[in-house]
Write a protein that holds these residues in place. Structure first.
Motif, PDB file in Angstrom:
ATOM      1  N   GLN A  38       0.797  -1.227   0.000  1.00  0.00           N
ATOM      2  CA  GLN A  38       0.000   0.000   0.000  1.00  0.00           C
ATOM      3  C   GLN A  38       0.828   1.275   0.000  1.00  0.00           C
ATOM      4  O   GLN A  38       0.354   2.335  -0.368  1.00  0.00           O
ATOM      5  CB  GLN A  38      -0.979  -0.002   1.176  1.00  0.00           C
ATOM      6  CG  GLN A  38      -0.317  -0.139   2.527  1.00  0.00           C
ATOM      7  CD  GLN A  38      -1.329  -0.188   3.662  1.00  0.00           C
ATOM      8  OE1 GLN A  38      -2.485   0.143   3.469  1.00  0.00           O
ATOM      9  NE2 GLN A  38      -0.878  -0.597   4.836  1.00  0.00           N
ATOM     10  N   THR A  86       6.513  -2.384   8.118  1.00  0.00           N
ATOM     11  CA  THR A  86       5.782  -2.449   6.854  1.00  0.00           C
ATOM     12  C   THR A  86       6.582  -3.263   5.846  1.00  0.00           C
ATOM     13  O   THR A  86       7.812  -3.236   5.857  1.00  0.00           O
ATOM     14  CB  THR A  86       5.536  -1.042   6.274  1.00  0.00           C
ATOM     15  OG1 THR A  86       6.791  -0.408   6.073  1.00  0.00           O
ATOM     16  CG2 THR A  86       4.659  -0.208   7.194  1.00  0.00           C
ATOM     17  N   GLY A  87       5.845  -3.997   5.017  1.00  0.00           N
ATOM     18  CA  GLY A  87       6.507  -4.798   3.996  1.00  0.00           C
ATOM     19  C   GLY A  87       6.742  -6.243   4.387  1.00  0.00           C
ATOM     20  O   GLY A  87       7.422  -6.972   3.672  1.00  0.00           O
TER      21      GLY A  87
HETATM   22 MG    MG Z   1       3.710  -2.213   2.446  1.00  0.00          MG
END
Ligand code: MG
Ligand code: ATP
Length: 113
Positions: A38, A86-87
């Protein structure tokens, strides 16, 4: 039968594979892929020109398993592939209509293991 498709950090793969082996998951397909989530990656600059979407290297692990194996496998992936940053990746679960073993012409669950 269902297919689990996990897109994970490359560095998490060896541990995940070991954990899956411990619970008897033998058949899997692994690909080196590139993707973005995202955040769409960070902006980059290539020879002075900005480009918008950076793709991150990921590993995609695909496993087709019996329905009752879904929950424990998803739990293993969650436990071994998280850094809380994140990720960390995604897990997709989809229905699989049929499986055939080419060598024996077995189909369905008999062809899975
Ligand atoms: Mg991400
Ligand atoms: N909706 C999607 N469809 C297909 N692949 C996806 C999707 N979302 C993420 N991916 C794949 O998963 C990889 C990791 O995604 P990522 O973990 O960044 O997801 P995220 O939704 O941004 O969550 P986070 O907030 O943890 O970053 C991506 O590089 C991409 O390959």
């Amino acid at each position: 039968m269902k297919k689990i498709e996990a897109i994970i950090r490359p560095e998490a793969f060896q541990t995940l594979r070991h954990q899956l082996d411990q619970v008897g998951v033998k058949g899997l397909t692994v690909s080196e892929v590139a993707g973005c989530g995202q955040q769409k990656g960070k902006e980059g600059i290539f020879r002075g020109t900005r480009y918008e979407i950076k793709l991150y290297p990921k590993v995609k692990v695909e496993m087709v398993v019996d329905d009752h194996e879904i929950d424990p496998i998803v739990e293993i992936i969650m436990d071994t592939c998280t850094t809380n940053e994140t990720g960390d990746g995604k897990i997709f679960v989809t229905a699989v209509e049929e499986v055939y073993r080419i060598r024996t012409a077995e189909k369905g669950k008999a062809a899975l293991i």
